[in-house]
Structure formats: structure tokens, C-alpha cells
Design an enzyme around this catalytic site. Sequence first.
Site, mmCIF file in Angstrom:
data_model
loop_
_atom_site.group_PDB
_atom_site.id
_atom_site.type_symbol
_atom_site.label_atom_id
_atom_site.label_comp_id
_atom_site.label_asym_id
_atom_site.label_seq_id
_atom_site.Cartn_x
_atom_site.Cartn_y
_atom_site.Cartn_z
ATOM 1 N N ARG A 55 0.808 -1.222 0.000
ATOM 2 C CA ARG A 55 0.000 0.000 0.000
ATOM 3 C C ARG A 55 0.839 1.269 0.000
ATOM 4 O O ARG A 55 0.607 2.178 -0.776
ATOM 5 C CB ARG A 55 -0.882 0.040 1.253
ATOM 6 C CG ARG A 55 -2.354 -0.097 1.007
ATOM 7 C CD ARG A 55 -3.039 -0.327 2.326
ATOM 8 N NE ARG A 55 -2.248 -1.257 3.130
ATOM 9 C CZ ARG A 55 -2.209 -2.550 2.897
ATOM 10 N NH1 ARG A 55 -2.932 -3.078 1.958
ATOM 11 N NH2 ARG A 55 -1.456 -3.344 3.625
ATOM 12 N N THR A 56 1.817 1.302 0.868
ATOM 13 C CA THR A 56 2.565 2.553 1.032
ATOM 14 C C THR A 56 3.293 2.911 -0.267
ATOM 15 O O THR A 56 3.211 4.040 -0.744
ATOM 16 C CB THR A 56 3.566 2.422 2.199
ATOM 17 O OG1 THR A 56 2.851 2.009 3.348
ATOM 18 C CG2 THR A 56 4.264 3.734 2.479
ATOM 19 N N LYS A 84 25.873 -4.982 -2.224
ATOM 20 C CA LYS A 84 27.338 -5.096 -2.303
ATOM 21 C C LYS A 84 27.991 -4.484 -1.077
ATOM 22 O O LYS A 84 29.205 -4.418 -0.981
ATOM 23 C CB LYS A 84 27.852 -4.383 -3.562
ATOM 24 C CG LYS A 84 27.359 -5.014 -4.850
ATOM 25 C CD LYS A 84 27.792 -4.185 -6.048
ATOM 26 C CE LYS A 84 27.074 -4.665 -7.303
ATOM 27 N NZ LYS A 84 27.072 -3.652 -8.354
#
Lengths: 306, 154
Positions: A55-56, A84
Site C-alpha cells: 500500500r505505502t 554489495k
Amino acid sequence: MSISLKNRSLISISDYSPEEICHVLDIAEDFEKNPHQNLLNGRIIASLFFEPSTRTRLSFETAIQLLGGNVIGFSSTSGTSIQKGESLADTITMVASYADLIVMRNPIDGSARFASEVSKVPIINAGDGSNQHPTQCMLDLYSIRKTQGTLENLEITLVGDLKYGRTVHSLVEAMSHFNAKFNLVSPVELKLPRTVKQHIKDAHLEYEQFTELEEVIPHSDIIYMTRVQRERFPDPLEYEKVKNSYVLRNAMLANAKPNCRILHPLPRVNEIHVDVDANPKAYYFQQAQNGVYARQALIAAILGLK
Amino acid sequence: MEKRKELIVSAIENGTVIDHIPADKVFQVVKILGLDKVNTPVYFGTNVESKKYGTKGFVKVSDKYFDPEDVNKIALVAPTASIIEIKDFEVIRKQTVTIPERIEHIVKCFNPNCVTNKEHDIPTKFRVKYVDGKLRLVCHYCEKYTSEENIEFI
């Protein structure tokens, strides 16, 4: 005096004063009436999601597109230089040189505050671990004001996991500015932490604690449901004992006030029975939709466009 | 008969006396200040009679003066301590320590998921708060509380 939020990062809901919060809600109201406004005009917003979110992330990206902006970023760290071993400071410094604003979700507590200190562009915290999720709070406040016509003098019932639910903590802190009365309904294992209750005490407001939901429904203006998760209980038997006490069913709303509305930060699992969905008091899906307007408002205000 | 009064340990010519340390915190003060690693003479005492506190501890360090950051470290474990600076056997400065409103760089955040514990080289920052009379350090970043018993110095 006019309020400007230009270049003001939003990391914690307490970063904004009650007047500034209301200013954002006013702008959100305008976006609800007229969502397509090409204010960004091709500006670039970074959407850095170091952990998955449905949703966000989608509502932020919808908000950016509605404003005519472009999105760069990632929705998980796989394939990025973070894997990395790049430091958060380096990632943020680099992205800040590409974008006008950074929206960030990160599983590490405090990462958003730190990012705001190294970034030359403002940061909107889209959730930092178990710490803060201020844009959720902003849309909760928007939903409360929209359904009640005011934020002042409301009786707010918070239900479920009040110990770990960060949305509950932010909401208590924010609503303490508006003379709310709080009903705190939770299993004893998941009571609101003392440090959060302190906000209510500091504002000289009332709260009551309950273990049963039904008795508080008739006088609540807002019922804010949250999920009680099995894994929060050290003893699974304790969970079995309480799990049904915090499930809202339609029949329980028979004596609710006409203005009462049910909110939930979502995702819901079983704490709101589906038979509530058809009740006009159910507001959780509109609440999620309001997230787009609240986020449009924040982006526009922080970039000085509203 | 006149009551005989004598120094428990000899006076120092130059250096610092840290007095009125809570009796059970002397060894912690020694460790925090790294006095177990200095080459100059260090004297300390604990469970010494104190008119003000019943018992107390003290540390005397020759040829060493402390900077404000070190004093802050002492204040966290020994808020009643006084710092007395000595030069040529004379007291040149005496100050009581006070816990500052902000603590920077000296204490670890208790939250293992705090950004200061997850990323390298982020100095910690705390706001000092008292909740129900108990000292709490509120992390500037993760906003979690570190209580007195969980304080760990960097």
C-alpha cells in the site's frame, strides 16, 4: 501567518506542529477534490524501498504520478549496490544528487532520521523499522477529520496490539494535541507502553484501559482496529484465549453512534469480520484511498508547491 | 581529647580528585575513564564514610585533568560526584557534575536494530529524560529508550 513546509523532512509525526498537520490535511482535502494537478511537471522523486511494501509504495507512486512527477528507485534491495555493502549514507548522498525529494522505507530503526541528516534534499519517512510511519498517521488523521468534521474532542478507541503497533503510537501522540479521550482495548500482554501513555498524561487527557471491546463501542467516535498477531504471545495458549475478543463483527455495531467509523491500517487478517464491510461505518478501504491525497499533500508542501 | 583526623590516602600534588562517587560505582568510574590503563598514580577508595551520603567512593588521579566529555561520562553513573582539580597541592577548581540534557558519542543505543548499531561510524545521540523518576536515554535516531541499567559506554 502562512505556514510553509518547504524543505522540511517528515521523519516522525512530532516533527510537525498541530497547525502544520492541519495545513497538510487542508491541502489533502483540495487534492481529494482535484487529484490531477501537474505541479511536479516532470520533477524526479526517489522512491527507495529497502523492504517490500504494497500500500505505502503504491500510494506514494500513485501520488507522484497524479502530480505529474517521475519516479526513480527500487522496491527491494536485490540487485542494488546496497547488497554489495554500500553504506546508507552513500546511497542517500548519491540519490539526493538525482532527485528533488526522497521517499524511503527501511527496516532499520532510525534510518530515516539519519538519512535526513546526510541528504541535501528532504526525506519523507515511509516507515523505518518498528519506529515511525508518519504518512500513515497523516492519512489516519485525514480520515478522522473527514468522517467526524473535526479532530477536536473525539473519543478514540484503539483495539488490538497496542504494544507493538507503531501506527497506534503515532496516532496517540498526534491526537493528544486535539483533546481526545482514549479507550485502550488490548490483551494485558499487549497494552500501550508507558512511554506512549506519557503523551496522553502530558496533555492532561483521559484514557481508560479495557480488555473487552464490546462495552466501549456505544460511545466511540472512532474505532481503530489493529491485528493481534499470534507470534507476539510467548505462550500460544494465551493467544487462543484472547484471539476472539478482538474480532469486530457487524452485530457488535448495533449500538454504535451514527458518526462512528471503523478504521484499520490494513492489511487485515481476521480482526474485522467481512460482514462489517457492507456497514456504512466501515471506513478502512476509503482510509487507504485517502493515503494518496495525504501523500500528494505532503510531497507538494515539502517541495514548496502548495 | 581532640579527634584525630587524617587523610586516608596521601594528597596529590597535581591532578584530579573525583569525590562523592556512589560507593558501588567506583570501579565503573575507573573503567569508564580508562584509569586502569594510565601510567600515572591512581588512588581509589570505596565504602568510605560520608557525612552527606553515608558511604561514598573516591578516585585520585595524578597529573591528569578531564575534558567536559569525560565529565559527562562520569555524570551518567555518578550524578553526585564532584570533580576537584589540584595544582601544587591547592584546589584550583571544584565542580559538581550534572547530567547533561543531551549525551553524544559516549553511550551505545540498547536497540540492536538502531541505525547506530547497524551502520558504521554513526555517532550516537540521546536526549536525557526522567520517566517515573528513572533516567532514560531517548535515542535521537530510533527514538527507543535505553534505561540506566542498560547503559553501555562506547
